[in-house]
Write an enzyme that holds these catalytic residues in place. Structure first.
Site, mmCIF file in Angstrom:
data_model
loop_
_atom_site.group_PDB
_atom_site.id
_atom_site.type_symbol
_atom_site.label_atom_id
_atom_site.label_comp_id
_atom_site.label_asym_id
_atom_site.label_seq_id
_atom_site.Cartn_x
_atom_site.Cartn_y
_atom_site.Cartn_z
ATOM 1 N N HIS A 134 -1.955 -5.221 1.430
ATOM 2 C CA HIS A 134 -3.280 -6.203 1.345
ATOM 3 C C HIS A 134 -2.593 -7.238 0.823
ATOM 4 O O HIS A 134 -1.597 -7.799 -0.055
ATOM 5 C CB HIS A 134 -3.892 -5.008 0.390
ATOM 6 C CG HIS A 134 -4.631 -5.975 -0.508
ATOM 7 N ND1 HIS A 134 -6.204 -6.073 0.066
ATOM 8 C CD2 HIS A 134 -4.997 -7.161 -1.433
ATOM 9 C CE1 HIS A 134 -7.105 -7.146 -0.412
ATOM 10 N NE2 HIS A 134 -5.915 -7.810 -1.535
ATOM 11 N N TYR A 146 -12.069 -2.372 -3.342
ATOM 12 C CA TYR A 146 -12.151 -3.169 -1.967
ATOM 13 C C TYR A 146 -14.493 -3.302 -2.046
ATOM 14 O O TYR A 146 -14.956 -2.634 -1.196
ATOM 15 C CB TYR A 146 -12.193 -1.795 -0.994
ATOM 16 C CG TYR A 146 -10.304 -2.159 -0.679
ATOM 17 C CD1 TYR A 146 -10.090 -2.841 -0.278
ATOM 18 C CD2 TYR A 146 -9.570 -0.720 -0.342
ATOM 19 C CE1 TYR A 146 -8.583 -3.515 0.068
ATOM 20 C CE2 TYR A 146 -8.215 -1.181 -0.069
ATOM 21 C CZ TYR A 146 -8.159 -2.682 0.369
ATOM 22 O OH TYR A 146 -6.988 -2.572 0.718
ATOM 23 N N ASN A 177 -1.911 0.082 7.128
ATOM 24 C CA ASN A 177 -1.309 -1.703 8.255
ATOM 25 C C ASN A 177 0.087 -2.052 6.335
ATOM 26 O O ASN A 177 -0.156 -3.465 6.552
ATOM 27 C CB ASN A 177 -2.270 -1.999 8.290
ATOM 28 C CG ASN A 177 -3.276 -2.556 7.275
ATOM 29 O OD1 ASN A 177 -3.132 -1.798 6.082
ATOM 30 N ND2 ASN A 177 -4.383 -3.096 7.894
ATOM 31 N N ARG A 196 2.523 -6.244 9.459
ATOM 32 C CA ARG A 196 1.989 -5.632 10.296
ATOM 33 C C ARG A 196 2.136 -5.230 11.305
ATOM 34 O O ARG A 196 2.519 -4.202 11.959
ATOM 35 C CB ARG A 196 0.501 -5.767 10.082
ATOM 36 C CG ARG A 196 0.145 -5.337 8.984
ATOM 37 C CD ARG A 196 -1.230 -5.958 8.559
ATOM 38 N NE ARG A 196 -1.750 -5.779 7.278
ATOM 39 C CZ ARG A 196 -2.927 -6.486 6.814
ATOM 40 N NH1 ARG A 196 -3.584 -7.574 7.982
ATOM 41 N NH2 ARG A 196 -3.309 -6.158 5.550
ATOM 42 N N ARG A 218 -1.306 -14.286 4.466
ATOM 43 C CA ARG A 218 -1.885 -13.504 5.985
ATOM 44 C C ARG A 218 -1.141 -13.067 6.699
ATOM 45 O O ARG A 218 -1.393 -13.308 7.141
ATOM 46 C CB ARG A 218 -3.481 -14.028 5.540
ATOM 47 C CG ARG A 218 -4.678 -14.390 4.405
ATOM 48 C CD ARG A 218 -4.730 -12.710 4.634
ATOM 49 N NE ARG A 218 -5.780 -12.163 5.191
ATOM 50 C CZ ARG A 218 -6.872 -11.310 5.318
ATOM 51 N NH1 ARG A 218 -6.856 -10.135 4.250
ATOM 52 N NH2 ARG A 218 -7.708 -11.126 5.974
ATOM 53 N N GLU A 251 -9.721 -9.907 -8.027
ATOM 54 C CA GLU A 251 -8.968 -9.435 -7.506
ATOM 55 C C GLU A 251 -7.216 -9.375 -8.380
ATOM 56 O O GLU A 251 -7.163 -8.550 -9.776
ATOM 57 C CB GLU A 251 -7.911 -9.445 -6.169
ATOM 58 C CG GLU A 251 -9.081 -8.894 -5.415
ATOM 59 C CD GLU A 251 -8.286 -8.961 -3.403
ATOM 60 O OE1 GLU A 251 -9.189 -8.797 -2.638
ATOM 61 O OE2 GLU A 251 -7.637 -9.764 -3.049
ATOM 62 N N LYS A 303 0.368 -1.087 0.010
ATOM 63 C CA LYS A 303 0.153 -0.092 -0.433
ATOM 64 C C LYS A 303 0.352 1.382 -0.129
ATOM 65 O O LYS A 303 1.957 1.307 0.224
ATOM 66 C CB LYS A 303 -0.523 -0.154 1.772
ATOM 67 C CG LYS A 303 -1.677 -1.525 1.389
ATOM 68 C CD LYS A 303 -2.560 -0.805 2.642
ATOM 69 C CE LYS A 303 -4.505 -1.668 2.300
ATOM 70 N NZ LYS A 303 -4.612 -1.967 4.082
ATOM 71 N N THR A 339 -5.485 -7.559 10.618
ATOM 72 C CA THR A 339 -5.757 -6.432 9.852
ATOM 73 C C THR A 339 -5.009 -5.223 10.569
ATOM 74 O O THR A 339 -4.686 -4.239 10.380
ATOM 75 C CB THR A 339 -7.141 -6.116 9.780
ATOM 76 O OG1 THR A 339 -7.534 -7.358 9.189
ATOM 77 C CG2 THR A 339 -7.591 -5.032 9.738
HETATM 78 N N1 UDP Z 1 -9.642 -0.541 7.393
HETATM 79 C C1 UDP Z 1 -9.543 0.680 8.018
HETATM 80 N N2 UDP Z 1 -11.213 0.722 9.223
HETATM 81 C C2 UDP Z 1 -11.271 -0.099 9.889
HETATM 82 C C3 UDP Z 1 -11.108 -1.095 9.373
HETATM 83 C C4 UDP Z 1 -9.990 -1.254 8.030
HETATM 84 O O1 UDP Z 1 -8.878 1.668 8.058
HETATM 85 O O2 UDP Z 1 -11.536 0.216 11.166
HETATM 86 C C5 UDP Z 1 -8.907 -0.899 6.295
HETATM 87 C C6 UDP Z 1 -7.438 -1.120 6.582
HETATM 88 O O3 UDP Z 1 -6.302 -0.784 6.047
HETATM 89 C C7 UDP Z 1 -7.822 -2.794 6.113
HETATM 90 C C8 UDP Z 1 -8.247 -2.574 4.813
HETATM 91 O O4 UDP Z 1 -9.697 -1.514 5.426
HETATM 92 O O5 UDP Z 1 -6.409 -3.442 6.395
HETATM 93 C C9 UDP Z 1 -9.546 -3.560 4.601
HETATM 94 O O6 UDP Z 1 -9.732 -4.609 5.416
HETATM 95 P P1 UDP Z 1 -10.048 -5.508 5.766
HETATM 96 O O7 UDP Z 1 -10.870 -5.675 7.141
HETATM 97 O O8 UDP Z 1 -10.637 -6.653 4.736
HETATM 98 O O9 UDP Z 1 -8.480 -5.932 6.598
HETATM 99 P P2 UDP Z 1 -7.556 -7.348 5.797
HETATM 100 O O10 UDP Z 1 -8.058 -8.070 4.721
HETATM 101 O O11 UDP Z 1 -6.552 -6.249 4.578
HETATM 102 O O12 UDP Z 1 -6.453 -7.780 6.564
HETATM 103 MG MG MG Z 2 -9.261 -8.229 3.459
#
Ligand code: UDP
Ligand code: MG
Length: 163
Positions: free
Chosen positions: A130, A51, A127, A107, A90, A141, A11, A96
């Site tokens: 992705h 997204y 974080n 992260r 992951r 994707e 990112k 996250t």
């Molecule tokens: N995110 C955020 N605020 C929140 C939850 C998510 O800014 O309260 C952002 C964060 O950067 C995250 C992305 O949204 O990586 C996508 O969310 P997801 O639940 O898909 O998490 P990931 O798969 O990236 O762990």
């Molecule tokens: Mg996600």
């Protein structure tokens, strides 16, 4: 043997903090193979397509800050291929919310913001990375980010040991 593919994005914060090499290294050293890679600066429409389910999962406010986040600078998009690729990446990425991500994860080692701080201060959860969450998302994707002729087939010299 069925190999699996996953989309990784470094990112804008990862690119701007000079962590691209470190992030790629951590994934590539497991044996997962890079089969496509490029730097792109996407627009808001593209970020919303990527997204597509975040509004439903986290609410419209989070979606807006996330779209702003993903479009604030160029990202590096990578397709990795290997065994159990989605779960392995992951695991390396970590949870996250960086304050909950374990040490040793990308992260956990390079960020520390919490969901609570981000949401009460109207900030993104920066974080760094992705990583596709499941097979269905990965396929969608990868289609969005790469054309067929950007994906390459070749052998890594260590494949005998790895797959
Ligand atoms: N995110 C955020 N605020 C929140 C939850 C998510 O800014 O309260 C952002 C964060 O950067 C995250 C992305 O949204 O990586 C996508 O969310 P997801 O639940 O898909 O998490 P990931 O798969 O990236 O762990
Ligand atoms: Mg996600």
């Amino acid at each position: 043997m069925t190999l699996q593919r996953s989309l990784v994005l470094i990112k804008p914060d990862g690119v701007q903090r000079g962590l691209s090499g470190e992030i790629i290294k951590r994934i590539e050293q497991t044996g997962l193979k890079i089969i496509a890679i490029k730097m792109v600066w996407v627009d808001k429409n593209f970020a919303k397509n990527h997204y597509f389910d975040v509004g439903a999962r986290h609410g419209e406010k989070v979606l807006k800050s996330l779209v702003d986040y993903l479009t604030e600078g160029p990202v590096i998009a990578i397709c990795f291929e290997g065994v159990d690729t989605i779960a392995v990446i992951r695991k390396i990425a970590g949870s996250t919310y960086p304050n909950e991500a374990l040490p040793g994860t990308i992260r956990g080692d390079f960020a520390h913001i919490s969901k609570n701080y981000a949401n009460t201060n109207d900030r993104k959860v920066g974080n760094l990375i992705h990583a596709s969450a499941n097979e269905e998302d990965a396929q969608k994707e990868l289609k969005l980010w790469f054309s067929i002729d950007e994906m390459h087939s070749y052998k890594r010299s260590d494949e005998n040991h790895l797959i």
